[in-house]
Design an enzyme around this catalytic site. Sequence first.
Site, PDB file in Angstrom:
ATOM      1  N   TYR A 182       9.336 -91.447 -43.471  1.00  0.00           N
ATOM      2  CA  TYR A 182      10.078 -91.672 -44.709  1.00  0.00           C
ATOM      3  C   TYR A 182      10.922 -90.421 -44.956  1.00  0.00           C
ATOM      4  CZ  TYR A 182      11.033 -92.406 -49.693  1.00  0.00           C
ATOM      5  OH  TYR A 182      11.656 -92.557 -50.910  1.00  0.00           O
ATOM      6  N   ASP A 230      12.300 -95.670 -43.160  1.00  0.00           N
ATOM      7  CA  ASP A 230      13.431 -95.535 -44.075  1.00  0.00           C
ATOM      8  C   ASP A 230      14.050 -94.176 -43.800  1.00  0.00           C
ATOM      9  OD1 ASP A 230      15.190 -95.139 -46.152  1.00  0.00           O
ATOM     10  OD2 ASP A 230      13.707 -95.341 -47.757  1.00  0.00           O
ATOM     11  N   HIS A 262      13.887-102.686 -50.594  1.00  0.00           N
ATOM     12  CA  HIS A 262      14.169-102.744 -49.153  1.00  0.00           C
ATOM     13  C   HIS A 262      13.619-104.053 -48.596  1.00  0.00           C
ATOM     14  CE1 HIS A 262      14.922 -98.283 -48.431  1.00  0.00           C
ATOM     15  NE2 HIS A 262      14.425 -98.282 -49.655  1.00  0.00           N
TER      16      HIS A 262
END
Length: 260
Positions: A105, A144, A242
């Site tokens: 992340y 991400d 998302h």
Amino acid sequence: MKFISWNVNGIRACLKKGFLDYFHQEEPDFFCIQETKCQTGQVEIDLPGYHQFWNDAEKKGYSGTAIFTKHEPLSVSYGVGDADTQDEGRIITLEYENFYLVNVYTPNSKRDLARLEYRLLWEDELRAYLKELDGKKPVIYCGDLNVAHQSIDLKNPKANIGNSGFTEEERGRMTRLLNSGFVDSFRSVYPEATDRYTWWSYMNKVRERNIGWRIDYFIISKRLEEFIKKADIHHAIAGSDHCPVLLEMNIDQMVEPRTE
């Protein structure tokens, strides 16, 4: 083997919005999540047949990553480089016989770019780490990544030039990584596809009008490119701002790890 990555924007909230229905529908070999926003003990997910690995942020309700997998790894490691970054629970690495899986992340640069310098240092440390792993055996890197690499990776590129996630510096770091022996698996399969996004603002009707960004990826070692079976974006799956991204690989045919 099937790999899925999803920024769930809070796993406890996502569990109430169909997470397990999607999980059991797909039955992936590996399910990587980002932005868990919880600490150990705050949530229990019953996933028979899956090993669970969590990396929580010290700050409550912030960041965090996890991997659910059917396959027991040879080793597990958490974080890399800067100690402050490790406190944010942003990286999990699983080692297998023929590859590494790295779930990440990436820090956001912030709307005013207050964290851009920090973000770029993160990118440099992570690239060095991925190259080190790649020198041993192939890498599957997902998560991400908080950057739209090309103009076709967001709906309004001209209006967003210089904004967080679309700065020249962030995009340049992605280019540098790809030039270091890695491949964006989705672009390998769909080099010119447009309107394929993985994140949308919560602003009114933005998702319905598909005004989004593609900032969630599976990046793989170049020598794994020929083993891609499928790459996809599950844009219809709600539960977060998302959506999940998917990679299927012909793992049994993958190259042997380097022995040098």
